[in-house]
Structures are given as structure tokens and as C-alpha cells.
Enzyme design. Sequence first.
Site, mmCIF file in Angstrom:
data_model
loop_
_atom_site.group_PDB
_atom_site.id
_atom_site.type_symbol
_atom_site.label_atom_id
_atom_site.label_comp_id
_atom_site.label_asym_id
_atom_site.label_seq_id
_atom_site.Cartn_x
_atom_site.Cartn_y
_atom_site.Cartn_z
ATOM 1 N N TYR A 56 0.140 1.063 3.554
ATOM 2 C CA TYR A 56 -0.743 -0.094 3.519
ATOM 3 C C TYR A 56 -2.170 0.280 3.912
ATOM 4 C CZ TYR A 56 3.763 -2.530 3.533
ATOM 5 O OH TYR A 56 5.034 -2.953 3.251
ATOM 6 N N HIS A 122 10.742 3.758 2.399
ATOM 7 C CA HIS A 122 9.910 2.776 1.705
ATOM 8 C C HIS A 122 10.073 2.831 0.184
ATOM 9 C CE1 HIS A 122 5.664 0.708 1.863
ATOM 10 N NE2 HIS A 122 6.573 -0.014 1.227
#
Length: 311
Positions: A56, A122
Amino acid sequence: MEYRKLGKTDLNVSRLSYGASPLGSVFRDISEDDGIRTVHTAIDMGVNLIDVSPYYGLTKAETVLGKALKGIPRDKYILSTKAGRYGAEYADFDFSEKKIRSSLDESLNRLGVDGVDILFLHDIEFGNLEQIFNEALPCLQALKQEGKVRYIGVTGYPLKMFSETIKQADIDCILTYCRYALYDNSLANIIPSFEEKGVGIINASPTGMGLLTNRGAPEWHPGNQQLLDACQKAVKLCQSQGVDITEVALQYAIDHPAISSTLVGTANPVNIVKNIEWAEKPVNQALVKEIRKLFDNVPVVWPSGYPENQD
């Protein structure tokens, strides 16, 4: 704030949790001070689960979150981060043991903590499943035994990935996104398999990455045009009744008793207060029924990851 047990873990997580991706200016450029105040506001109002990732904002979200958490007692929050995804391209995924270990060390340094409560792989649909099951997940198990992480799990979009993982590995929880929402609640079909194995469920993006908002989906959204059109009809239906569709979307998502927590992301303190207040109100079931009808016969799933890993 209501708290729910996360699967077979000893974690009691807030029904509404904080997704820190906006701290990385993923959706818009944000004020770092606003982002930090948002985290503090969330914790002050009872939110105790915070999720982030080095992906992110290309480590920015973790860096800003680390600043926000400085000085806050460690027992005030449950922290999860991720490993394996570091950019938007296929080449930016690395599920090797070496990278997972170095990634975790770097995350801990940015976050200013000695360990995380949950470490996720992820978006595993972008990985080679042989490597995921034979190298990456065993690495997470080892990190758990070493005490660097308390619990482990996987994240992704295709539901097929979760079903396959719980068959082949012992994990504590999953983080799913966009699969239990007003337009697509197909996650519900496989929830019993998670319950049977004591695997906790964290749900993210109840608005479908902006689909169910007054602003509408961003240009990069992978949904097809039929889905985008149906969501716009849903927005207008809510507007005609003087209701913010995001409120209904959030209340619907957190209403499932088997979903331990639902992540919401914002870098605006006013918005996190609004989300928490919405979460305290019951969902309008009649309106939900009307909205759900708009998605009958609409293809609601988009491709994500390697073809063989998709639903």
C-alpha cells in the site's frame, strides 16, 4: 463496539476494523496528519484491528501507520500486515522464504513493533500454488513458531484460493475482499467450510472498491460494465430514499455472524466516525432486498491472478 472471536485464535476483534491502505495515498493524496488522527480516532472509538501491507503506497502506508502507533500501548490494537505483493505487476510478487522473512523484518521496522499479530500472504492468486503451499506457508508456520507472528493467513479475491488453502494448509484466518457485499455475497457459500476448521474470516471492501459509493467506482475498477451500471442504479435507489448507499453496504457486510470483522479504509477522521456510527445501526432489510434484486443475472465477478487460480 462489538467484538468477535477470530476463528480458533485468542483474538477478539472489533466488528469494524481499520484498513490502512488510504494512509499510502492509494486512492488520493492524503494529509499525513489527517491519516494519523484517523488512526487515533478509530482506536479511541473501540476499533482494535488494523490491517496494512508493504504494497500500500509502496511502503508509505506502513510508514505513516508506524508514526500513528508510536506511543500507543501495544495491547490497545491488533496488527496485521502482509508479505508477497510489492507492486501492481506480476513481476512484483515474491513468495519465496527469503523475501517473506526480509519483508517482515522491514515491515516491523517501519511499524515500530517487535511482532505482528497476523501475517498474511498477499493475493496468492498471483503466485505459483506449488510455491505457496510448499515454501511460503511453511515459512509463515516457522515464523509463528519463532514468535515473530502470532497467527497466519492468506488474502485474495478468488474464493477458489481459500478453499484450496484450507485443504492443504493449517492457517488461522483469511482476508477476503469484495466477495461479501450487496452485489456479490458468494463468500457465504463457503463459510461453513471455514467454520468447520476454525478459520477466522476478515472481510474487506464492503463497497466493492468504490462501486457502492455516491462517488462511484474509480476508472481502474476491474468490474464489467453491467456491474458498474447496476451499482449506479443501486446508488440512485438509495438516493431516492434519502440514504447513503455506503451506509447500507457497510451494515449489510458486518451483519453476517460468521464474519469476525469487516475492514473499512479512510484517511479522514470525520469519515471513520461516520462509519463507526453506521455500524451501530441495524440494516434496512427491505432496502437490501430491493438493492440485491438489481444484481440478478448480472456478472459480478472479475478476473484476478493467473487463469488457473481464478474462480
